[in-house]
Design a protein around this motif. Structure first.
Motif, short mmCIF file in Angstrom:
data_model
loop_
_atom_site.label_atom_id
_atom_site.label_comp_id
_atom_site.label_asym_id
_atom_site.label_seq_id
_atom_site.Cartn_x
_atom_site.Cartn_y
_atom_site.Cartn_z
N UNK A 11 0.84 -1.29 -0.31
CA UNK A 11 0.00 0.09 -0.16
C UNK A 11 0.60 1.17 -0.09
N UNK A 12 0.16 2.27 -0.17
CA UNK A 12 0.85 3.63 0.07
C UNK A 12 1.12 4.29 1.61
N UNK A 13 0.89 3.43 2.60
CA UNK A 13 0.66 3.75 3.79
C UNK A 13 1.78 2.97 4.77
N UNK A 14 3.14 3.47 4.73
CA UNK A 14 4.10 2.95 5.50
C UNK A 14 4.37 1.33 5.21
N UNK A 15 4.18 1.09 3.78
CA UNK A 15 4.67 -0.24 3.43
C UNK A 15 3.51 -1.27 3.87
N UNK A 16 2.46 -0.89 4.54
CA UNK A 16 1.47 -1.94 4.76
C UNK A 16 1.08 -2.82 3.64
N UNK A 17 1.13 -4.11 3.66
CA UNK A 17 1.11 -5.11 2.73
C UNK A 17 -0.29 -6.06 2.88
N UNK A 18 -1.30 -5.93 1.83
CA UNK A 18 -2.18 -7.20 1.82
C UNK A 18 -1.93 -8.20 0.67
N UNK A 19 -2.32 -9.33 0.63
CA UNK A 19 -2.21 -10.22 -0.24
C UNK A 19 -3.59 -10.61 -1.17
N UNK A 20 -3.33 -10.12 -2.53
CA UNK A 20 -4.40 -10.58 -3.54
C UNK A 20 -4.27 -12.03 -3.79
N UNK A 21 -5.42 -12.79 -3.56
CA UNK A 21 -5.56 -14.26 -3.59
C UNK A 21 -6.05 -14.71 -4.93
N UNK A 22 -6.18 -13.67 -5.99
CA UNK A 22 -6.58 -14.19 -7.19
C UNK A 22 -6.37 -12.95 -8.29
N UNK A 23 -6.76 -13.31 -9.34
CA UNK A 23 -6.73 -12.31 -10.51
C UNK A 23 -8.15 -11.68 -10.55
N UNK A 24 -8.03 -10.26 -11.02
CA UNK A 24 -9.35 -9.84 -11.24
C UNK A 24 -9.88 -10.32 -12.48
N UNK A 25 -11.31 -10.78 -12.04
CA UNK A 25 -12.03 -11.33 -13.29
C UNK A 25 -13.19 -10.45 -13.82
N UNK A 26 -12.91 -9.61 -14.67
CA UNK A 26 -14.14 -8.72 -15.11
C UNK A 26 -15.42 -9.57 -15.47
N UNK A 27 -15.26 -10.48 -16.09
CA UNK A 27 -16.49 -11.62 -16.55
C UNK A 27 -17.25 -12.09 -15.57
N UNK A 28 -16.98 -12.03 -14.19
CA UNK A 28 -17.61 -12.57 -12.95
C UNK A 28 -18.54 -11.81 -12.60
N UNK A 29 -19.88 -12.42 -12.41
CA UNK A 29 -20.91 -11.48 -12.10
C UNK A 29 -20.83 -10.91 -10.40
N UNK A 30 -21.28 -9.70 -10.21
CA UNK A 30 -21.11 -9.19 -8.95
C UNK A 30 -20.55 -7.94 -8.84
N UNK A 31 -19.67 -7.75 -7.85
CA UNK A 31 -19.24 -6.21 -7.76
C UNK A 31 -17.60 -6.23 -7.86
N UNK A 32 -17.22 -5.08 -8.48
CA UNK A 32 -15.82 -5.19 -8.63
C UNK A 32 -15.52 -3.56 -7.97
N UNK A 33 -14.67 -3.69 -6.87
CA UNK A 33 -14.69 -2.42 -6.18
C UNK A 33 -12.92 -1.82 -6.40
N UNK A 34 -12.99 -0.66 -6.88
CA UNK A 34 -11.73 -0.10 -6.81
C UNK A 34 -11.21 1.02 -5.95
N UNK A 35 -10.33 0.94 -5.16
CA UNK A 35 -9.99 1.98 -4.05
C UNK A 35 -9.07 2.96 -4.71
N UNK A 36 -8.64 3.93 -4.02
CA UNK A 36 -7.73 5.27 -4.36
C UNK A 36 -6.32 4.90 -3.81
N UNK A 37 -5.47 5.68 -4.07
CA UNK A 37 -4.10 5.50 -3.54
C UNK A 37 -4.21 6.44 -2.36
#
Length: 228
Positions: A49-75
């Motif tokens: 992240x842009x906050x003190x090196x805090x790190x989160x793990x993405x567990x999958x690739x973004x799939x725009x074909x999957x129904x539901x919600x895609x949420x995009x944060x800021x920086x």
């Protein structure tokens, strides 16, 4: 409803964690009607992240074909001047590397804009944004004619991209729902729970987190105010 929350290098942690916790709790309260995961354009990876090196793990690739919600944060980073990072060619002095404009510019040079364009084009997907997430889409040319909000320091830039910038906490433009400043991610998550799953589930989560949504959700409906 399955929610994919997108991570990119320099993301704002609260833009992610706020909606994640709300939606995760909504899944528990609804008996599994909501699921949520962290994704990235590149697939499973550790994302800083842009906050003190805090790190989160993405567990999958973004799939725009999957129904539901895609949420995009800021920086998250130094504010700097919110010009148009997409045009930063490196020939002239650009924004500091840890500034919000530089981080958004970096995101625009990845596969993320193309994937988000596909998500916006999928009738089975609702795209949500928090804070500067809407700026990423706008600077990629994806929000022309759409009603959207962002952090108050980014509203003028939104207007230069052809989007209709709205000064509201949450803006519902159909398949595009946007939140304003960082903590609006909580309000956005609760509103999406109410809209997609039901008000009783949203209320249960609201009570659990002791957080009351602020402001009216803006929609392009009804008469236009004559002013005061």
């Amino acid at each position: 409803m399955h929610a994919q929350i997108v991570l990119f290098d320099g993301f704002d942690p609260l833009d992610v964690i706020g909606p994640y916790e709300v939606l995760y709790a909504g899944g528990i309260a609804s008996g599994g009607a909501v699921s949520v995961e962290l994704v990235s354009a590149e697939g499973p990876r550790e994302v800083v992240s842009g906050t003190g090196g805090l790190t989160l793990r993405a567990t999958a690739a973004l799939d725009p074909g999957r129904a539901g919600l895609v949420l995009l944060p800021g920086a998250a980073g130094r504010m700097g001047a919110l010009g148009s990072p997409a045009r930063d060619t490196g020939d002239e002095p650009g924004p500091q590397e840890d500034s919000v404009p530089a981080l958004l510019a970096r995101a625009l040079r990845t596969e993320l804009p193309g994937l988000m364009a596909a998500a916006l084009g999928n009738p089975e997907v609702t795209v949500g944004t928090v804070c500067g997430g809407s700026l990423v889409l706008a600077m990629a040319g994806l929000l022309e004619g759409r009603h959207v909000t962002s952090h108050h320091q980014g509203l003028d830039l939104l207007g230069t991209t052809g989007a209709h910038a709205v000064r509201a906490r949450v803006v519902d433009d159909g398949d595009l729902v946007s939140g304003a400043g960082v903590t609006s991610g909580l309000d956005l998550g609760l509103y999406l729970l109410e809209r997609e799953v039901g008000p009783r589930i949203a209320h249960a989560v609201e009570e659990l987190f002791a957080h009351e949504r602020r402001g009216t959700v803006w929609r392009a409906r009804g008469p236009v105010s004559a002013g005061f």
